[in-house]
Scaffold this active site. Sequence first.
Site, PDB file in Angstrom:
ATOM      1  N   LYS A   1       9.728  -0.185  -2.816  1.00  0.00           N
ATOM      2  CA  LYS A   1       8.996  -1.371  -3.254  1.00  0.00           C
ATOM      3  C   LYS A   1       9.012  -1.464  -4.783  1.00  0.00           C
ATOM      4  O   LYS A   1       9.240  -2.533  -5.351  1.00  0.00           O
ATOM      5  CB  LYS A   1       7.558  -1.325  -2.712  1.00  0.00           C
ATOM      6  CG  LYS A   1       7.505  -1.481  -1.193  1.00  0.00           C
ATOM      7  CD  LYS A   1       6.128  -1.200  -0.574  1.00  0.00           C
ATOM      8  CE  LYS A   1       6.198  -1.321   0.947  1.00  0.00           C
ATOM      9  NZ  LYS A   1       4.941  -1.021   1.649  1.00  0.00           N
TER      10      LYS A   1
ATOM     11  N   GLN B   1      -0.713   1.568   0.153  1.00  0.00           N
ATOM     12  CA  GLN B   1       0.197   2.008   1.216  1.00  0.00           C
ATOM     13  C   GLN B   1      -0.599   2.696   2.332  1.00  0.00           C
ATOM     14  O   GLN B   1      -1.421   3.575   2.070  1.00  0.00           O
ATOM     15  CB  GLN B   1       1.265   2.956   0.626  1.00  0.00           C
ATOM     16  CG  GLN B   1       2.361   3.349   1.594  1.00  0.00           C
ATOM     17  CD  GLN B   1       3.251   2.176   2.037  1.00  0.00           C
ATOM     18  OE1 GLN B   1       3.409   1.202   1.319  1.00  0.00           O
ATOM     19  NE2 GLN B   1       3.812   2.270   3.220  1.00  0.00           N
TER      20      GLN B   1
ATOM     21  N   ASP C   1      -0.305  -7.906   1.012  1.00  0.00           N
ATOM     22  CA  ASP C   1      -0.006  -7.327   2.327  1.00  0.00           C
ATOM     23  C   ASP C   1      -0.543  -8.211   3.457  1.00  0.00           C
ATOM     24  O   ASP C   1      -0.148  -8.048   4.610  1.00  0.00           O
ATOM     25  CB  ASP C   1      -0.671  -5.955   2.460  1.00  0.00           C
ATOM     26  CG  ASP C   1       0.315  -4.810   2.396  1.00  0.00           C
ATOM     27  OD1 ASP C   1       1.487  -5.018   2.767  1.00  0.00           O
ATOM     28  OD2 ASP C   1      -0.092  -3.708   1.994  1.00  0.00           O
TER      29      ASP C   1
END
Length: 285
Positions: free
Chosen positions: A54, A98, A121
Site C-alpha cells: 500500500k 491494518q 477502508d
Amino acid sequence: MKMILLNGKTVSASRLQKLKELATEEFSVSNRRPGLAVIRVGDDPASKIYVSRKVRACHDVGFNSFECLLPSHVSQEELIQKIKEFNARSDTHGILVQLPLPKHIQEGSVISSISPEKDVDGFHPMSLGKLVAGEQTMIPCTPLGIMTLLTEYGITMKGRRATVIGRSRIVGRPISILLDQAGATVTVVHSQTPHPEALCREADIVVAAAGKAGLVTTNWIKPGAVVIDVGINRLASGKIVGDVDFENVAKLASHLTPVPGGVGPMTICSLLENTWKSFKNSSSH
Ligand code: GUN
C-alpha cells in the site's frame, strides 16, 4: 469455451496510471498531494507485506504516505490517540488501520475513532450504514475492486444469480450488498450453511471469500460461471493460492481471477482511488 482471465494486475496498473496523472496535475496547480496514513500494530507477517504494498503504491502514484508502526502491546487508548492525531492533520486525507489487530484491542472501537471523512477502508459504521442505505459513501476496498474488475470486463450483474462464499465485514458482507444493488440476486453461504456447493452451483457469478485453500472445486461451479477468488492462502510449501481450485475450475468457468494477480492488486487500486476521493472532498482542498 475459452476461459478469460480477469487480470487485476493490468486493470489496476492502468487505473493507477490515471491516478498518477491526476495527482501530478493537481500538484502542479495547488502544490498539494493526497496523504494516506497507514497504521500497523505488531508483527503479523501478512500485514507487513500488505502494508508495504500500500505504501509503495502511494509512492508510485505520487501520494504521500505516513506509515505508523506500533508495538503489539500498544494499548487501545494509545492507538486511538494516534488515530485522533491523523484525524486532525490537514495533510492526511485517508486513515487505514491494518486488520487484524491484537486480541486485547477492540477493532470496533478503533475503527469508530477514525473520522468518517478519512475512512478510506469504508469500515466505519457510518460508511457501512450509508452503503446499506444505498447512499454515496466510501466503499470497502476489496469489494470495490471486485466491482471495478467486473465492470471493466463488461460482465453483466443485472438479473444474474450471484453466490458469495463468506460473510466477513471486509469482503463477504459488503460485496453481497454491492452485487444486490447492481441488480443481481444474491445468496450468501458461510460455515453454517448446509450444502453450500449446491447453492454455489446455481450462480452465474461466484465470489469466494472464505479463506480456505482449494475449497471451491468443480462441483461448486456451473459451467460458464464468472468466478472471483478473494482468498490469499499460504500453503506449507510457501506457495500462495486462493480459495478456488484454479486448475480444474479454469476448465469450467467463463471468467476467473488468478491468485496472485487478480483481486489483490484491485484492492490496492481501490484504496488509492478512495484516498483520491477523500482528498477531493476535503474542506482544505
Ligand atoms: N486486512 C485484510 N484486508 C484488509 C483491508 O482491506 N483493510 C484493512 N485495514 N485491513 C485488512
